[in-house]
Every structure is written in C-alpha cells, then in structure tokens.
Design a protein around this motif. Structure first.
Motif, PDB file in Angstrom:
ATOM      1  N   MET A   1      52.216  58.205  48.608  1.00 15.13           N
ATOM      2  CA  MET A   1      52.822  57.640  49.246  1.00 15.13           C
ATOM      3  C   MET A   1      52.927  58.473  50.704  1.00 15.13           C
ATOM      4  O   MET A   1      52.815  59.808  50.768  1.00 15.13           O
ATOM      5  CB  MET A   1      54.184  57.515  48.899  1.00 15.13           C
ATOM      6  N   SER A   2      53.251  57.905  51.963  1.00 15.72           N
ATOM      7  CA  SER A   2      53.303  58.488  53.179  1.00 15.72           C
ATOM      8  C   SER A   2      54.610  59.396  53.310  1.00 15.72           C
ATOM      9  O   SER A   2      55.703  59.099  52.645  1.00 15.72           O
ATOM     10  CB  SER A   2      53.557  57.366  54.176  1.00 15.72           C
ATOM     11  N   GLU A   3      54.446  60.405  53.809  1.00 10.16           N
ATOM     12  CA  GLU A   3      55.341  61.387  54.124  1.00 10.16           C
ATOM     13  C   GLU A   3      56.359  60.774  55.168  1.00 10.16           C
ATOM     14  O   GLU A   3      57.572  61.553  55.196  1.00 10.16           O
ATOM     15  CB  GLU A   3      54.907  62.703  54.596  1.00 10.16           C
ATOM     16  N   ASP A   4      56.192  60.112  56.040  1.00  5.87           N
ATOM     17  CA  ASP A   4      56.951  59.355  56.978  1.00  5.87           C
ATOM     18  C   ASP A   4      58.037  58.808  56.299  1.00  5.87           C
ATOM     19  O   ASP A   4      57.970  57.652  55.474  1.00  5.87           O
ATOM     20  CB  ASP A   4      56.049  58.274  58.005  1.00  5.87           C
ATOM     21  N   THR A   5      59.481  59.073  56.905  1.00  4.31           N
ATOM     22  CA  THR A   5      60.579  58.663  56.336  1.00  4.31           C
ATOM     23  C   THR A   5      61.263  57.485  57.119  1.00  4.31           C
ATOM     24  O   THR A   5      62.228  56.874  56.904  1.00  4.31           O
ATOM     25  CB  THR A   5      61.559  59.560  56.177  1.00  4.31           C
ATOM     26  N   ARG A   6      60.274  56.736  57.815  1.00  8.14           N
ATOM     27  CA  ARG A   6      60.564  55.570  58.613  1.00  8.14           C
ATOM     28  C   ARG A   6      59.946  54.196  58.175  1.00  8.14           C
ATOM     29  O   ARG A   6      58.745  54.315  57.302  1.00  8.14           O
ATOM     30  CB  ARG A   6      60.200  55.642  60.187  1.00  8.14           C
ATOM     31  N   ILE A   7      60.642  53.193  58.416  1.00  8.35           N
ATOM     32  CA  ILE A   7      60.157  51.697  58.130  1.00  8.35           C
ATOM     33  C   ILE A   7      59.919  51.087  59.412  1.00  8.35           C
ATOM     34  O   ILE A   7      60.800  50.883  60.211  1.00  8.35           O
ATOM     35  CB  ILE A   7      60.897  51.198  57.274  1.00  8.35           C
ATOM     36  N   CYS A   8      58.786  50.460  59.358  1.00  2.00           N
ATOM     37  CA  CYS A   8      58.664  49.451  60.560  1.00  2.00           C
ATOM     38  C   CYS A   8      59.220  48.080  60.509  1.00  2.00           C
ATOM     39  O   CYS A   8      59.389  47.281  59.446  1.00  2.00           O
ATOM     40  CB  CYS A   8      57.365  49.204  60.694  1.00  2.00           C
ATOM     41  N   LEU A   9      60.231  48.109  61.648  1.00  3.35           N
ATOM     42  CA  LEU A   9      61.212  46.976  61.443  1.00  3.35           C
ATOM     43  C   LEU A   9      60.816  45.737  62.407  1.00  3.35           C
ATOM     44  O   LEU A   9      61.030  44.434  62.288  1.00  3.35           O
ATOM     45  CB  LEU A   9      62.511  47.455  61.863  1.00  3.35           C
ATOM     46  N   GLY A  10      59.833  46.066  63.199  1.00  2.00           N
ATOM     47  CA  GLY A  10      59.246  44.772  64.329  1.00  2.00           C
ATOM     48  C   GLY A  10      58.555  45.279  65.244  1.00  2.00           C
ATOM     49  O   GLY A  10      58.016  46.478  64.916  1.00  2.00           O
ATOM     50  N   LEU A 103      54.509  50.817  49.126  1.00  2.00           N
ATOM     51  CA  LEU A 103      53.597  50.369  48.535  1.00  2.00           C
ATOM     52  C   LEU A 103      52.059  51.055  48.975  1.00  2.00           C
ATOM     53  O   LEU A 103      51.201  51.257  48.110  1.00  2.00           O
ATOM     54  CB  LEU A 103      53.212  48.941  48.525  1.00  2.00           C
ATOM     55  N   ILE A 104      52.098  51.117  50.191  1.00  2.00           N
ATOM     56  CA  ILE A 104      50.816  51.914  50.957  1.00  2.00           C
ATOM     57  C   ILE A 104      50.655  53.186  50.501  1.00  2.00           C
ATOM     58  O   ILE A 104      51.406  54.143  50.338  1.00  2.00           O
ATOM     59  CB  ILE A 104      51.018  51.766  52.624  1.00  2.00           C
ATOM     60  N   GLY A 105      49.412  53.442  49.905  1.00  2.00           N
ATOM     61  CA  GLY A 105      48.897  54.764  49.475  1.00  2.00           C
ATOM     62  C   GLY A 105      49.000  54.716  47.703  1.00  2.00           C
ATOM     63  O   GLY A 105      48.434  55.692  47.089  1.00  2.00           O
ATOM     64  N   LEU A 106      49.607  53.651  47.086  1.00  2.00           N
ATOM     65  CA  LEU A 106      49.550  53.700  45.780  1.00  2.00           C
ATOM     66  C   LEU A 106      48.397  53.491  45.234  1.00  2.00           C
ATOM     67  O   LEU A 106      47.526  52.639  45.709  1.00  2.00           O
ATOM     68  CB  LEU A 106      50.851  52.775  45.240  1.00  2.00           C
ATOM     69  N   GLU A 107      48.196  54.236  44.098  1.00  2.00           N
ATOM     70  CA  GLU A 107      46.960  53.664  43.158  1.00  2.00           C
ATOM     71  C   GLU A 107      47.006  52.628  42.379  1.00  2.00           C
ATOM     72  O   GLU A 107      48.134  52.395  41.859  1.00  2.00           O
ATOM     73  CB  GLU A 107      46.600  54.923  42.251  1.00  2.00           C
ATOM     74  N   VAL A 108      46.100  51.984  42.054  1.00  2.00           N
ATOM     75  CA  VAL A 108      46.042  50.499  41.587  1.00  2.00           C
ATOM     76  C   VAL A 108      44.897  50.651  40.195  1.00  2.00           C
ATOM     77  O   VAL A 108      43.819  51.084  40.366  1.00  2.00           O
ATOM     78  CB  VAL A 108      45.428  49.536  42.360  1.00  2.00           C
ATOM     79  N   PHE A 109      45.461  50.341  39.248  1.00  2.00           N
ATOM     80  CA  PHE A 109      44.809  50.377  37.982  1.00  2.00           C
ATOM     81  C   PHE A 109      45.039  49.026  37.286  1.00  2.00           C
ATOM     82  O   PHE A 109      45.947  48.304  37.486  1.00  2.00           O
ATOM     83  CB  PHE A 109      45.515  51.474  36.996  1.00  2.00           C
ATOM     84  N   ASP A 110      43.933  48.654  36.502  1.00  2.00           N
ATOM     85  CA  ASP A 110      43.977  47.553  35.908  1.00  2.00           C
ATOM     86  C   ASP A 110      44.870  47.617  34.639  1.00  2.00           C
ATOM     87  O   ASP A 110      45.295  48.613  34.253  1.00  2.00           O
ATOM     88  CB  ASP A 110      42.535  46.838  35.790  1.00  2.00           C
ATOM     89  N   THR A 111      44.887  46.469  33.829  1.00  2.00           N
ATOM     90  CA  THR A 111      45.924  46.559  32.726  1.00  2.00           C
ATOM     91  C   THR A 111      45.440  47.507  31.464  1.00  2.00           C
ATOM     92  O   THR A 111      46.141  47.834  30.704  1.00  2.00           O
ATOM     93  CB  THR A 111      46.175  45.253  32.146  1.00  2.00           C
ATOM     94  N   PRO A 152      51.894  43.112  37.680  1.00  3.76           N
ATOM     95  CA  PRO A 152      53.278  43.265  36.791  1.00  3.76           C
ATOM     96  C   PRO A 152      53.807  44.239  36.954  1.00  3.76           C
ATOM     97  O   PRO A 152      55.098  44.327  36.494  1.00  3.76           O
ATOM     98  CB  PRO A 152      52.574  42.902  35.406  1.00  3.76           C
ATOM     99  N   THR A 153      53.310  45.375  37.408  1.00  8.62           N
ATOM    100  CA  THR A 153      53.985  46.797  37.375  1.00  8.62           C
ATOM    101  C   THR A 153      53.962  47.486  38.458  1.00  8.62           C
ATOM    102  O   THR A 153      52.747  47.922  39.145  1.00  8.62           O
ATOM    103  CB  THR A 153      53.488  47.666  36.162  1.00  8.62           C
ATOM    104  N   VAL A 154      54.892  47.946  39.168  1.00 10.76           N
ATOM    105  CA  VAL A 154      54.987  48.944  40.380  1.00 10.76           C
ATOM    106  C   VAL A 154      55.788  49.834  40.105  1.00 10.76           C
ATOM    107  O   VAL A 154      57.113  49.676  39.585  1.00 10.76           O
ATOM    108  CB  VAL A 154      55.557  48.099  41.703  1.00 10.76           C
ATOM    109  N   ASP A 155      55.007  51.200  40.035  1.00  7.73           N
ATOM    110  CA  ASP A 155      56.192  52.541  39.472  1.00  7.73           C
ATOM    111  C   ASP A 155      55.839  53.338  40.728  1.00  7.73           C
ATOM    112  O   ASP A 155      54.774  54.381  40.627  1.00  7.73           O
ATOM    113  CB  ASP A 155      55.446  53.029  38.311  1.00  7.73           C
ATOM    114  N   LEU A 156      57.049  53.336  41.517  1.00  8.30           N
ATOM    115  CA  LEU A 156      57.169  54.350  42.435  1.00  8.30           C
ATOM    116  C   LEU A 156      57.044  55.459  42.307  1.00  8.30           C
ATOM    117  O   LEU A 156      56.608  56.487  42.901  1.00  8.30           O
ATOM    118  CB  LEU A 156      58.272  53.808  43.665  1.00  8.30           C
ATOM    119  N   THR A 157      57.831  55.879  41.070  1.00  7.98           N
ATOM    120  CA  THR A 157      58.067  57.241  40.636  1.00  7.98           C
ATOM    121  C   THR A 157      56.858  57.998  40.429  1.00  7.98           C
ATOM    122  O   THR A 157      56.453  59.091  40.770  1.00  7.98           O
ATOM    123  CB  THR A 157      58.771  57.151  39.513  1.00  7.98           C
TER     124      THR A 157
END
Length: 170
Positions: A1-10, A103-111, A152-157
């Motif tokens: 995940m990104s180290e930036d602690t900001r969220i783009c709002l517009g 979600l940006i930067g997360l690794e994606v795996f199949d089931t 089906p699964t998003v695990d931010l941790t």
C-alpha cells in the motif's frame, strides 16, 4: 500500500464564469461532502484551498469557490488539479467498503493461491468499479470487476486480494 496518508476527494475540471469559481468533480459518496473535510491540497502539496460550494452544478460538476482564487485565469490554471485530504479527516468505513487508495498496490491471488498481479488503479466509468491489475506474467493490464463475486476477499492487513475472476479475464 502507498505511504501517502491522503485520499483524493476530487479534481478541478475548469473555470466557471469570470469571477474565479471552478467546476469541481467530487469523488465523495455524497458529492457536497467534499467541502466538509477542511482544506484540500494538491497532489504535490504545493497548493491548499478552503472549498465553498455555491449550490449550483454544471456539466455534472459542483460549482465552488476556492480560497485564494479570484479570477477566471487563476481558475483556468487549476484545470486537472486533484484535491486531497488527510485520511484521518475522513469517516471510518464499514468492513465491506474501501477507499480506492487502500486497494492500490495490493497483491491479487486466485482462489487457489496463485499470484495474478498487483492492483495498479481503481477505475469507474459509470458501470461500477474495476480493478486494473498488472503483473509480470500479464501481456497487458487486466480489468477485474470489483464485485463480491469476482473479489470475495480483500485483506488490507495482509495486503492481499483473493479473486475469483470470470472465465477468460486472465
């Protein structure tokens, strides 16, 4: 995940009128809420604005006045500037909702646990969110619908997404 602690709002989509107002595209659930998060800053942190909404809309955007912007020329110069707020000023989300930045930067795996790639961007062209996935084994980026069926699964941790993509996507 990104180290930036900001969220783009517009994002500023251009000037409105001749008195320095701007057309503002809001990415918040309730578009008007963009003005409630305090000063918003540009991606490079060089600019900071208080946002005051006029109550009008034009071309699908909110009409707003930004602090320090008084002329049409100043407003025109801001076209395309994305506006950010510190994440801690935004509300906490329910367990099944996510900020795109998470979600940006997360690794994606199949089931089955095989790696599919990494989330490069979250897109929405009006028909729902899509995860743009890229990786070393892919010839081009893949667009995966961000639905419960396909994701089906998003695990931010642990920084991972488990995907069950529709046939033929990968």
């Amino acid at each position: 995940m990104s180290e930036d602690t900001r969220i783009c709002l517009g994002a500023i989509s251009g000037a409105f009128g001749v008195k320095g107002e701007v057309r503002l595209k809001s990415f918040t659930t309730m578009p008007e809420d963009i003005a409630a998060y305090g000063p918003l800053e540009s991606e490079d942190r060089a600019l900071s604005f208080e946002v005051t909404l006029s109550g009008q809309t034009a071309k699908g955007a909110l009409i707003a006045r930004l602090s320090g912007v008084a002329t049409k020329e100043q407003a025109d110069a801001l076209r395309g500037v994305r506006l950010y707020a510190e994440r801690d000023r935004l509300p906490a989300l329910p367990d099944d909702e996510f900020y795109h930045a998470d979600l940006i930067g997360l690794e994606v795996f199949d089931t089955g646990g095989a790696p599919l790639g990494r989330v490069k961007a979250v897109l929405n062209h009006g028909a729902g969110d899509l995860l743009e996935i890229h990786g070393p084994g892919l010839k081009s980026t893949v667009l995966l619908p961000f639905t419960r069926e396909a994701v089906p699964t998003v695990d931010l941790t642990s920084g991972r997404i488990v995907a069950d993509p529709p046939e033929g996507v990968f």
